[in-house]
Design a protein around this motif. Structure first.
Motif, PDB file in Angstrom:
ATOM      1  N   LEU A 126      -3.900   3.538  -3.048  1.00 43.72           N
ATOM      2  CA  LEU A 126      -4.071   1.870  -3.160  1.00 43.72           C
ATOM      3  C   LEU A 126      -4.815   1.335  -2.412  1.00 43.72           C
ATOM      4  O   LEU A 126      -5.178   0.177  -2.369  1.00 43.72           O
ATOM      5  N   TYR A 177       0.816  -1.219   0.059  1.00 41.87           N
ATOM      6  CA  TYR A 177      -0.104  -0.171  -0.051  1.00 41.87           C
ATOM      7  C   TYR A 177       0.850   1.344   0.067  1.00 41.87           C
ATOM      8  O   TYR A 177       0.295   2.192  -0.162  1.00 41.87           O
ATOM      9  N   SER A 236      -3.515   8.021   1.303  1.00 37.67           N
ATOM     10  CA  SER A 236      -4.949   7.732   0.925  1.00 37.67           C
ATOM     11  C   SER A 236      -6.004   8.464   1.864  1.00 37.67           C
ATOM     12  O   SER A 236      -5.747   8.891   2.800  1.00 37.67           O
TER      13      SER A 236
END
Length: 360
Positions: free
Chosen positions: A128, A123, A166
């Motif tokens: 992602l 990640y 993220s």
């Protein structure tokens, strides 16, 4: 044009002594008596009864003391996640990170990996993460990194030092209690404070700059000058102001990006294990051509506080080792584009970076 729909920390408490509200904050978030709250706490607080006594453990709640001697690694996240899952009867009610930037980044990453399959290294990068993290709370005990407000969890992986960037990374709740920063050693206070200062300089001088970033960056920049250059500021004022400078500095890069110092600092950290704050200082010392005004003020701050940086840490490195550092730094393309512009590869060459690293 597509604008970023940026997630911000939805709940924040600020104030001296506000850490004492931790139990009231968590209580409504418990999903069942079998679903523990997991407290990840920097192990420097292992014998700190003043802090630990304020945490009331119930049911299967658990404190895990975590060493931050080294920069946080993807493997460290994986080990913590496995330990938590194996020893918990149910998915935890939440992860609470208490410590500096490294600890806060670990807490964010652990909260993500509990709900996403695979390993932390999978990640590292941008957007992602597929599933929302479990409820997670950040409580900084040192100010400057901006980790309490950012959408990234910076980790050293097998190949790169790179964040889990993220929309699911930011904390659900932050508690900003300046009293928690009262025992920070002077050098550490300076290095971490300079991480905040460099955030502002790189954001305010970047090609990604916009009014959103500028507003936060300018406020943080002014606070940093007051904290590190004023002769009249009290210790309590300094603690309060640096905590808010850190918050604003973190927000200043939320809608823009950092630049040269951070990219090169990641290289130092990946190869030599240099802590992020001091890494920024070591690099920033030599970046007059990129940030002349910012570096001049930084050198004033360094002189005022009698800070002496380590010298010659890259002196005996081999060509292969320089190449590793350069490779890590150059992989952070958004940072270079922000610092130099879309044509950054024309001027930022491996030879250029090697010359800068050799000065450190």
């Amino acid at each position: 044009m597509n604008y970023k729909n940026f997630p911000m920390v939805p709940r924040v408490i600020f104030g001296r002594g506000s850490f004492s509200q931790i139990n009231d904050v968590l209580s409504p978030k418990r999903s069942s008596i079998h679903a523990p709250f997991i407290f990840l706490i920097d192990d420097v607080f292992k014998n700190n009864t003043w802090l630990i006594s304020r945490i009331k453990l119930s049911y299967d709640d658990k404190i895990i003391f975590v060493s931050t001697k080294d920069e946080p690694k993807t493997t460290q996240v994986d080990e913590l996640v496995e330990d938590i899952i194996v020893k918990s009867k149910a998915r935890p009610s939440g992860i609470i990170g208490i410590g500096g930037g490294s600890l806060l980044d670990l807490a964010k990453a652990v909260a993500i990996l509990i709900t996403n399959e695979g390993e932390a290294k999978d990640y590292q990068g941008w957007d992602l993460v597929k599933n929302p993290a479990i409820y997670h709370v950040g409580i900084p005990t040192i100010s400057g990194t901006g980790a309490e407000v950012s959408r990234t969890a910076i980790l050293t992986g097998p190949k790169l030092k790179l964040g889990i960037n993220s929309d699911f990374t930011p904390f659900d709740q932050v508690i900003l209690d300046p009293e928690l920063t009262r025992d920070v050693a002077k050098d550490q206070w300076f290095y971490t404070g300079m991480d905040c200062y460099v955030h502002c300089v790189e954001s305010l001088n970047g090609t990604y700059l916009n009014e959103f970033s500028k507003t936060y960056g300018e406020k943080s920049f002014e606070l940093c000058k007051e904290i590190f250059l004023s002769d009249t500021i009290s210790e309590e004022e300094s603690q309060d102001k640096l905590m808010m400078a850190s918050w604003h500095g973190g927000m200043s890069i939320a809608y823009s990006q950092v630049g040269v110092a951070h990219a090169m600092s990641y290289g130092l950290s990946f190869l030599l294990g240099v802590k992020h704050g001091i890494g920024n200082c070591l690099v920033f010392d030599h970046l007059d051509e990129f940030y002349p005004e910012g570096v001049a003020i930084y050198k004033q701050m360094k002189a005022k506080h009698g800070i002496e940086l380590p010298q010659g840490i890259c002196k005996n490195l081999s060509d292969e080792e320089f190449d590793i550092m350069i490779g890590v730094a150059l992989s952070l393309e958004p940072l270079w584009e922000n610092a130099i512009g879309k044509n950054w590869k024309e001027t930022i060459t491996p030879e250029k970076l090697k010359g800068l690293y050799k000065k450190i």
